[in-house]
Scaffold this motif. Structure first.
Motif, short mmCIF file in Angstrom:
data_model
loop_
_atom_site.label_atom_id
_atom_site.label_comp_id
_atom_site.label_asym_id
_atom_site.label_seq_id
_atom_site.Cartn_x
_atom_site.Cartn_y
_atom_site.Cartn_z
N LEU A 43 0.83 -1.20 0.00
CA LEU A 43 0.00 0.00 0.00
C LEU A 43 0.86 1.25 0.00
N ALA A 44 1.92 1.25 0.81
CA ALA A 44 2.83 2.40 0.86
C ALA A 44 3.43 2.66 -0.52
N ARG A 45 3.83 1.61 -1.19
CA ARG A 45 4.40 1.74 -2.53
C ARG A 45 3.37 2.35 -3.48
N ASP A 46 2.11 1.88 -3.37
CA ASP A 46 1.05 2.38 -4.25
C ASP A 46 0.79 3.87 -4.06
N ILE A 47 0.93 4.36 -2.84
CA ILE A 47 0.63 5.78 -2.62
C ILE A 47 1.89 6.64 -2.46
N GLY A 48 3.03 6.03 -2.68
CA GLY A 48 4.27 6.78 -2.72
C GLY A 48 4.76 7.29 -1.38
N THR A 49 4.72 6.45 -0.37
CA THR A 49 5.23 6.83 0.95
C THR A 49 5.88 5.61 1.60
N THR A 50 6.22 5.75 2.86
CA THR A 50 6.84 4.63 3.57
C THR A 50 5.81 3.92 4.44
N LYS A 51 6.09 2.69 4.79
CA LYS A 51 5.15 1.96 5.63
C LYS A 51 5.15 2.48 7.06
N GLY A 52 6.14 3.27 7.45
CA GLY A 52 6.14 3.90 8.77
C GLY A 52 4.91 4.79 8.96
#
Length: 195
Positions: A43-52
């Motif tokens: 999901l983080a990859r899909d929205i361009g952020t980190t999983k943190g």
């Protein structure tokens, strides 16, 4: 070759992604790839952020999934009923509800494939199945009361209307205008008086 950018994400005043941004990403992933796509890193990859950022808002994936279901129940029932209750005539409310049910396809939540994907997920996850059953019961109860208020004498009118909306939902490629026309034809066939 063009790459598709993720849609604008809701952010709070601090500029951080909100829980709703993650939930929307979850519904889009669910609609595209099924429940196996509901993972923080993907999901983080899909929205361009980190999983943190994900773990800032959710304790774990199980918490995230429960928040998704809670959000769906509020958005797909409470918010809609609130909007409908602003209409004074129950016949208007019923027509508007039927049109909305088959035509509103918010791409932020997976578009037309969003709810069918959620229902499919419910066939393999008990928590989701319970949420779907709860939603179906709430929607049917509301529809039954609305049908009574409209003077529809057909005893199964609410179930027929609900089944029709679910059927149109599963026709992901159905044109919304055609689906609305179909629902209006059904309401007329059931004997809904004109407003």
């Amino acid at each position: 070759m063009t790459t598709q950018r993720p849609p604008e994400q809701p952010t709070g005043q601090s500029g951080r992604l909100t829980p709703e941004a993650w939930i929307q990403a979850g519904f889009r992933a669910l609609a595209r790839k099924g429940p196996s796509a509901l993972k923080a890193e993907a999901l983080a990859r899909d929205i361009g952020t980190t999983k943190g950022s994900f773990y800032w808002h959710f304790a774990d994936i199980a918490d995230f999934k429960m928040q998704m279901l809670r959000h769906w129940e509020e958005r797909a029932f409470d918010d809609i009923v609130g909007e409908l209750n602003a209409l004074p005539d129950p016949r208007q409310r019923l027509r508007h509800l039927c049109a909305l049910a088959v035509s509103f396809r918010d791409p932020a939540y997976g578009g037309a494939a969003g709810e069918p994907a959620l229902r499919a997920w419910g066939r393999e996850d008990g928590n989701v199945s319970e949420a779907v059953l709860r939603m179906d019961a709430r929607r049917l109860a509301y529809l039954e009361a609305l049908c009574r208020d409209c003077g529809l004498m057909q005893p199964d009118a609410a179930a027929i209307l609900y089944a029709a909306t679910l059927g149109y939902e599963s026709l992901v490629d159905a044109a919304p205008e055609a689906a609305v026309r179909g629902m209006m034809t059904l309401l007329n066939a059931l004997g809904l008086p004109r407003t």
